[in-house]
Design an enzyme around this catalytic site. Structure first.
Site, PDB file in Angstrom:
ATOM      1  N   HIS A   1       0.828  -1.218   0.000  1.00  0.00           N
ATOM      2  CA  HIS A   1       0.000   0.000   0.000  1.00  0.00           C
ATOM      3  C   HIS A   1       0.859   1.263   0.000  1.00  0.00           C
ATOM      4  O   HIS A   1       0.745   2.127  -0.886  1.00  0.00           O
ATOM      5  CB  HIS A   1      -0.879   0.045   1.253  1.00  0.00           C
ATOM      6  CG  HIS A   1      -1.722  -1.155   1.494  1.00  0.00           C
ATOM      7  ND1 HIS A   1      -2.785  -1.482   0.688  1.00  0.00           N
ATOM      8  CD2 HIS A   1      -1.678  -2.105   2.466  1.00  0.00           C
ATOM      9  CE1 HIS A   1      -3.362  -2.573   1.166  1.00  0.00           C
ATOM     10  NE2 HIS A   1      -2.714  -2.975   2.228  1.00  0.00           N
TER      11      HIS A   1
HETATM   12  C1  BDR Z   1      -2.986   1.194   5.167  1.00  0.00           C
HETATM   13  O1  BDR Z   1      -3.264   0.844   6.520  1.00  0.00           O
HETATM   14  C2  BDR Z   1      -2.089   0.504   7.186  1.00  0.00           C
HETATM   15  O2  BDR Z   1      -2.256  -0.656   7.928  1.00  0.00           O
HETATM   16  C3  BDR Z   1      -1.017   0.374   6.145  1.00  0.00           C
HETATM   17  O3  BDR Z   1       0.219   0.805   6.675  1.00  0.00           O
HETATM   18  C4  BDR Z   1      -1.485   1.271   5.028  1.00  0.00           C
HETATM   19  O4  BDR Z   1      -1.069   2.607   5.221  1.00  0.00           O
HETATM   20  C5  BDR Z   1      -3.634   0.179   4.262  1.00  0.00           C
HETATM   21  O5  BDR Z   1      -5.000   0.138   4.506  1.00  0.00           O
END
Ligand code: BDR
Ligand code: CA
Length: 323
Positions: free
Chosen positions: A251
Protein backbone atom coordinates in the site's frame (compact mmCIF):
# COMPACT_ATOMS: atom_id res chain seq x y z
CA UNK A 1 14.51 16.91 -6.92
CA UNK A 2 11.21 17.05 -5.04
CA UNK A 3 11.11 18.19 -1.40
CA UNK A 4 9.04 15.65 0.49
CA UNK A 5 7.58 15.34 3.96
CA UNK A 6 6.26 11.91 4.93
CA UNK A 7 3.52 11.54 7.54
CA UNK A 8 3.36 7.94 8.75
CA UNK A 9 1.93 5.53 11.30
CA UNK A 10 5.16 3.55 10.84
CA UNK A 11 3.90 0.02 10.33
CA UNK A 12 5.55 -2.54 8.08
CA UNK A 13 4.53 -1.26 4.65
CA UNK A 14 5.26 2.28 5.86
CA UNK A 15 8.81 1.07 6.59
CA UNK A 16 9.11 -0.33 3.06
CA UNK A 17 7.79 2.96 1.68
CA UNK A 18 10.33 4.95 3.70
CA UNK A 19 13.13 2.67 2.43
CA UNK A 20 11.99 3.34 -1.13
CA UNK A 21 11.76 7.09 -0.55
CA UNK A 22 15.17 7.34 1.11
CA UNK A 23 16.84 5.36 -1.65
CA UNK A 24 15.35 7.42 -4.51
CA UNK A 25 17.30 10.41 -5.61
CA UNK A 26 14.22 12.08 -7.16
CA UNK A 27 13.04 12.78 -3.60
CA UNK A 28 14.66 14.87 -0.88
CA UNK A 29 13.07 13.65 2.34
CA UNK A 30 12.98 16.81 4.44
CA UNK A 31 11.21 15.29 7.39
CA UNK A 32 9.08 12.50 8.77
CA UNK A 33 6.07 13.08 11.03
CA UNK A 34 4.50 10.29 13.05
CA UNK A 35 0.88 9.63 13.88
CA UNK A 36 -1.04 7.01 15.84
CA UNK A 37 -2.58 4.38 13.58
CA UNK A 38 -1.10 0.95 12.99
CA UNK A 39 0.39 1.33 16.45
CA UNK A 40 0.42 4.00 19.18
CA UNK A 41 2.44 7.10 18.43
CA UNK A 42 5.29 6.20 20.85
CA UNK A 43 5.99 3.02 18.92
CA UNK A 44 5.43 4.74 15.57
CA UNK A 45 8.03 7.36 16.48
CA UNK A 46 10.54 4.79 17.76
CA UNK A 47 9.98 2.80 14.57
CA UNK A 48 10.84 5.74 12.32
CA UNK A 49 14.10 6.24 14.23
CA UNK A 50 14.87 2.51 13.92
CA UNK A 51 14.19 2.60 10.18
CA UNK A 52 16.52 5.58 9.79
CA UNK A 53 19.21 3.80 11.83
CA UNK A 54 18.88 0.75 9.56
CA UNK A 55 19.05 2.72 6.30
CA UNK A 56 21.59 5.25 7.51
CA UNK A 57 20.78 7.88 4.83
CA UNK A 58 23.55 10.37 4.03
CA UNK A 59 21.23 13.20 5.09
CA UNK A 60 19.11 12.14 8.05
CA UNK A 61 15.59 13.66 7.93
CA UNK A 62 14.22 15.33 11.05
CA UNK A 63 11.48 13.42 12.86
CA UNK A 64 8.49 14.97 14.64
CA UNK A 65 6.09 13.17 16.91
CA UNK A 66 2.43 13.65 16.13
CA UNK A 67 -1.10 13.00 17.27
CA UNK A 68 -1.78 10.36 19.92
CA UNK A 69 -5.34 9.82 18.87
CA UNK A 70 -7.81 10.67 16.10
CA UNK A 71 -9.63 14.02 16.19
CA UNK A 72 -12.94 12.85 17.63
CA UNK A 73 -12.83 9.14 18.36
CA UNK A 74 -10.85 6.48 20.16
CA UNK A 75 -7.76 5.09 18.47
CA UNK A 76 -8.04 1.77 16.61
CA UNK A 77 -4.67 0.07 15.97
CA UNK A 78 -3.59 -2.90 13.83
CA UNK A 79 -0.99 -4.71 15.94
CA UNK A 80 -2.44 -8.03 14.73
CA UNK A 81 -1.30 -7.05 11.21
CA UNK A 82 1.93 -5.16 11.93
CA UNK A 83 3.14 -6.81 15.19
CA UNK A 84 3.16 -5.65 18.81
CA UNK A 85 5.88 -3.08 18.03
CA UNK A 86 4.27 -2.13 14.71
CA UNK A 87 7.37 -3.28 12.80
CA UNK A 88 6.74 -7.02 12.59
CA UNK A 89 8.17 -7.62 16.10
CA UNK A 90 11.73 -6.85 14.99
CA UNK A 91 12.46 -5.53 18.47
CA UNK A 92 12.48 -9.17 19.65
CA UNK A 93 15.25 -10.22 17.20
CA UNK A 94 18.65 -10.97 18.72
CA UNK A 95 22.19 -11.22 17.34
CA UNK A 96 24.19 -14.42 18.05
CA UNK A 97 25.73 -12.69 21.12
CA UNK A 98 22.23 -12.03 22.52
CA UNK A 99 22.22 -8.26 21.89
CA UNK A 100 19.18 -6.73 20.15
CA UNK A 101 19.53 -6.75 16.36
CA UNK A 102 17.60 -3.46 16.24
CA UNK A 103 18.39 -1.57 19.48
CA UNK A 104 16.50 1.58 20.48
CA UNK A 105 17.77 4.57 18.56
CA UNK A 106 19.92 7.17 20.24
CA UNK A 107 18.66 9.87 17.89
CA UNK A 108 16.19 12.47 19.07
CA UNK A 109 13.22 14.36 17.67
CA UNK A 110 12.64 17.94 16.66
CA UNK A 111 11.08 20.02 19.41
CA UNK A 112 8.01 20.87 17.30
CA UNK A 113 4.96 18.63 17.28
CA UNK A 114 4.05 17.09 13.92
CA UNK A 115 1.36 19.60 12.97
CA UNK A 116 3.67 22.57 13.62
CA UNK A 117 6.51 20.76 11.86
CA UNK A 118 4.34 20.23 8.76
CA UNK A 119 3.37 23.93 8.76
CA UNK A 120 7.03 24.89 9.10
CA UNK A 121 8.07 22.73 6.14
CA UNK A 122 5.27 24.16 3.99
CA UNK A 123 6.37 27.64 5.01
CA UNK A 124 9.95 26.78 3.95
CA UNK A 125 9.27 25.06 0.64
CA UNK A 126 5.76 26.26 -0.36
CA UNK A 127 4.64 24.81 -3.71
CA UNK A 128 7.94 22.89 -3.84
CA UNK A 129 6.78 20.58 -1.03
CA UNK A 130 4.99 17.28 -1.57
CA UNK A 131 3.29 15.87 1.50
CA UNK A 132 2.91 12.08 1.41
CA UNK A 133 0.56 10.61 4.00
CA UNK A 134 0.82 6.91 4.82
CA UNK A 135 -1.38 6.83 7.92
CA UNK A 136 -4.49 8.46 9.40
CA UNK A 137 -4.76 12.14 8.46
CA UNK A 138 -4.94 13.54 12.00
CA UNK A 139 -1.69 15.59 11.87
CA UNK A 140 -2.54 17.15 8.52
CA UNK A 141 -6.06 18.08 9.64
CA UNK A 142 -4.54 19.68 12.74
CA UNK A 143 -2.00 21.60 10.62
CA UNK A 144 -4.83 22.90 8.44
CA UNK A 145 -6.84 23.93 11.51
CA UNK A 146 -3.85 25.77 12.98
CA UNK A 147 -2.70 27.56 9.85
CA UNK A 148 -4.89 27.14 6.76
CA UNK A 149 -3.21 30.04 4.89
CA UNK A 150 0.25 28.47 5.05
CA UNK A 151 -1.08 24.96 4.37
CA UNK A 152 -2.80 26.24 1.22
CA UNK A 153 0.69 26.84 -0.24
CA UNK A 154 1.66 23.13 -0.22
CA UNK A 155 2.55 21.77 -3.66
CA UNK A 156 0.46 18.64 -3.34
CA UNK A 157 -0.71 15.94 -0.95
CA UNK A 158 -0.48 12.27 -1.94
CA UNK A 159 -2.66 10.17 0.34
CA UNK A 160 -2.65 6.41 0.85
CA UNK A 161 -6.24 5.72 1.78
CA UNK A 162 -9.75 4.78 0.78
CA UNK A 163 -11.55 2.02 -1.07
CA UNK A 164 -13.91 2.90 -3.92
CA UNK A 165 -14.81 -0.05 -6.09
CA UNK A 166 -13.43 -2.74 -3.83
CA UNK A 167 -14.05 -3.93 -0.26
CA UNK A 168 -12.52 -2.13 2.67
CA UNK A 169 -9.84 -3.83 4.75
CA UNK A 170 -11.02 -2.68 8.18
CA UNK A 171 -14.78 -2.82 7.67
CA UNK A 172 -16.58 -4.12 4.59
CA UNK A 173 -16.45 -0.59 3.14
CA UNK A 174 -13.61 1.27 4.88
CA UNK A 175 -9.86 1.26 4.42
CA UNK A 176 -7.76 1.45 7.62
CA UNK A 177 -6.22 4.96 7.36
CA UNK A 178 -9.59 6.56 6.65
CA UNK A 179 -11.47 4.31 9.11
CA UNK A 180 -9.19 5.38 11.99
CA UNK A 181 -9.81 9.11 11.50
CA UNK A 182 -12.63 9.79 9.03
CA UNK A 183 -13.19 13.29 10.42
CA UNK A 184 -9.61 14.25 9.56
CA UNK A 185 -9.87 12.66 6.10
CA UNK A 186 -13.12 14.53 5.40
CA UNK A 187 -11.36 17.83 6.07
CA UNK A 188 -8.42 17.00 3.83
CA UNK A 189 -10.49 15.98 0.80
CA UNK A 190 -12.33 19.30 1.02
CA UNK A 191 -9.14 21.34 1.47
CA UNK A 192 -8.46 23.17 -1.75
CA UNK A 193 -4.95 22.06 -2.72
CA UNK A 194 -3.78 19.59 -5.39
CA UNK A 195 -4.08 16.07 -4.04
CA UNK A 196 -4.23 12.45 -5.09
CA UNK A 197 -5.81 9.59 -3.19
CA UNK A 198 -4.18 6.17 -3.66
CA UNK A 199 -6.81 3.63 -2.54
CA UNK A 200 -6.93 -0.12 -1.97
CA UNK A 201 -8.34 -0.45 -5.50
CA UNK A 202 -4.79 -0.03 -6.75
CA UNK A 203 -2.60 -0.88 -3.76
CA UNK A 204 -4.08 -4.36 -3.38
CA UNK A 205 -2.90 -5.12 -6.90
CA UNK A 206 0.71 -4.57 -5.86
CA UNK A 207 1.95 -7.64 -4.02
CA UNK A 208 5.44 -8.44 -2.82
CA UNK A 209 5.68 -12.23 -2.54
CA UNK A 210 7.89 -13.92 0.03
CA UNK A 211 9.42 -15.99 -2.75
CA UNK A 212 10.52 -12.92 -4.69
CA UNK A 213 11.96 -11.26 -1.59
CA UNK A 214 13.86 -14.43 -0.66
CA UNK A 215 15.25 -14.79 -4.21
CA UNK A 216 16.35 -11.15 -4.27
CA UNK A 217 18.01 -11.56 -0.88
CA UNK A 218 19.72 -14.81 -1.89
CA UNK A 219 21.34 -13.11 -4.87
CA UNK A 220 22.11 -9.89 -2.97
CA UNK A 221 22.25 -10.34 0.82
CA UNK A 222 22.60 -6.61 1.55
CA UNK A 223 21.78 -5.06 4.95
CA UNK A 224 18.79 -3.21 3.47
CA UNK A 225 17.26 -6.43 2.07
CA UNK A 226 18.00 -8.17 5.38
CA UNK A 227 16.05 -5.39 7.13
CA UNK A 228 13.26 -5.72 4.54
CA UNK A 229 12.97 -9.45 5.30
CA UNK A 230 13.03 -8.88 9.05
CA UNK A 231 10.29 -6.25 9.04
CA UNK A 232 8.00 -7.95 6.54
CA UNK A 233 7.99 -11.56 7.77
CA UNK A 234 5.18 -11.15 10.37
CA UNK A 235 3.13 -8.98 7.95
CA UNK A 236 3.49 -11.63 5.25
CA UNK A 237 2.35 -14.30 7.74
CA UNK A 238 -0.80 -12.22 8.31
CA UNK A 239 -1.58 -12.09 4.59
CA UNK A 240 -0.81 -15.80 4.18
CA UNK A 241 -3.23 -16.68 6.99
CA UNK A 242 -5.97 -14.18 6.10
CA UNK A 243 -5.75 -13.23 2.45
CA UNK A 244 -4.67 -16.43 0.75
CA UNK A 245 -1.21 -15.44 -0.54
CA UNK A 246 2.26 -15.64 0.95
CA UNK A 247 3.43 -12.07 0.65
CA UNK A 248 2.12 -8.61 1.42
CA UNK A 249 0.26 -5.70 -0.09
CA UNK A 250 2.48 -2.74 -0.94
CA UNK A 251 0.00 0.00 0.00
CA UNK A 252 2.42 2.65 1.20
CA UNK A 253 5.31 1.86 -1.20
CA UNK A 254 2.89 2.26 -4.14
CA UNK A 255 2.02 5.73 -2.84
CA UNK A 256 5.69 6.71 -2.64
CA UNK A 257 6.31 5.16 -6.08
CA UNK A 258 3.76 7.61 -7.49
CA UNK A 259 5.71 10.53 -6.03
CA UNK A 260 8.83 9.20 -7.79
CA UNK A 261 7.19 8.30 -11.11
CA UNK A 262 3.68 9.55 -11.94
CA UNK A 263 3.29 7.01 -14.71
CA UNK A 264 2.96 4.02 -12.34
CA UNK A 265 -0.64 5.06 -11.55
CA UNK A 266 -3.54 6.19 -13.68
CA UNK A 267 -5.69 8.81 -11.94
CA UNK A 268 -9.04 10.46 -12.63
CA UNK A 269 -10.54 13.66 -11.20
CA UNK A 270 -13.37 12.98 -8.73
CA UNK A 271 -15.62 14.44 -6.08
CA UNK A 272 -14.74 12.40 -3.01
CA UNK A 273 -16.67 12.36 0.24
CA UNK A 274 -15.83 10.58 3.47
CA UNK A 275 -18.62 9.07 5.54
CA UNK A 276 -18.21 10.22 9.14
CA UNK A 277 -21.58 9.28 10.62
CA UNK A 278 -22.63 5.91 9.27
CA UNK A 279 -23.29 3.21 11.85
CA UNK A 280 -21.96 0.57 9.44
CA UNK A 281 -20.16 2.78 6.95
CA UNK A 282 -17.94 5.19 8.93
CA UNK A 283 -14.70 5.73 7.03
CA UNK A 284 -16.17 4.81 3.66
CA UNK A 285 -14.85 6.88 0.75
CA UNK A 286 -17.59 7.74 -1.73
CA UNK A 287 -17.18 8.91 -5.33
CA UNK A 288 -18.93 8.29 -8.63
CA UNK A 289 -16.07 6.91 -10.74
CA UNK A 290 -18.21 5.71 -13.65
CA UNK A 291 -16.35 6.90 -16.77
CA UNK A 292 -19.65 7.84 -18.44
CA UNK A 293 -20.37 10.27 -15.56
CA UNK A 294 -17.01 12.06 -15.93
CA UNK A 295 -17.36 15.85 -15.85
CA UNK A 296 -20.67 15.91 -13.97
CA UNK A 297 -19.15 16.46 -10.55
CA UNK A 298 -17.17 19.11 -8.72
CA UNK A 299 -13.60 17.77 -8.57
CA UNK A 300 -11.91 17.94 -5.15
CA UNK A 301 -9.19 15.31 -5.66
CA UNK A 302 -7.59 12.92 -8.11
CA UNK A 303 -8.20 9.24 -7.42
CA UNK A 304 -5.89 6.46 -8.60
CA UNK A 305 -7.87 3.89 -10.58
CA UNK A 306 -5.13 1.92 -12.36
CA UNK A 307 -1.63 0.72 -11.53
CA UNK A 308 1.30 -0.90 -13.27
CA UNK A 309 2.01 -3.30 -10.40
CA UNK A 310 5.07 -4.88 -12.02
CA UNK A 311 6.73 -1.50 -12.40
CA UNK A 312 6.13 -0.60 -8.75
CA UNK A 313 7.81 -3.83 -7.61
CA UNK A 314 10.68 -3.33 -10.10
CA UNK A 315 11.13 0.24 -8.91
CA UNK A 316 11.16 -0.92 -5.28
CA UNK A 317 13.90 -3.50 -5.84
CA UNK A 318 15.96 -1.46 -8.27
CA UNK A 319 16.16 1.38 -5.71
CA UNK A 320 16.87 -0.84 -2.72
CA UNK A 321 19.49 -2.83 -4.60
CA UNK A 322 21.28 0.35 -5.66
CA UNK A 323 21.75 1.34 -1.99
C1 BDR B 1 -2.99 1.19 5.17
O1 BDR B 1 -3.26 0.84 6.52
C2 BDR B 1 -2.09 0.50 7.19
O2 BDR B 1 -2.26 -0.66 7.93
C3 BDR B 1 -1.02 0.37 6.14
O3 BDR B 1 0.22 0.80 6.67
C4 BDR B 1 -1.48 1.27 5.03
O4 BDR B 1 -1.07 2.61 5.22
C5 BDR B 1 -3.63 0.18 4.26
O5 BDR B 1 -5.00 0.14 4.51
CA1 CA C 1 0.60 3.14 6.89
Amino acid sequence: MKHVLIDTDAGVDDALAILLALSSRELAIEGIATVAGNIDVEHATANVLTILDAVFPPIRPSVARGAERPLNRPLVTAAHVHGEDGLGNITTLRRPDGSPKYPSSRHGLVSLGAAEFIIDEVRKHGPGLTLITLGPLTNVAEAIRLNPETMRRVGEIIIMGGAFRTYGNTSPVAEFNIFVDPDAAARIVEFDVPKTVVPLDVTEQVILTRTELECRYASNPSPILDFTRDVSSFYMDFHRDNDGFDGCYMHDPTTVAFAIDRSVLMTVPAEVHVECKGEYTAGMTVADLRPERAGRYRTNTEVAVGVDAGRVIDLFFSRLLAC
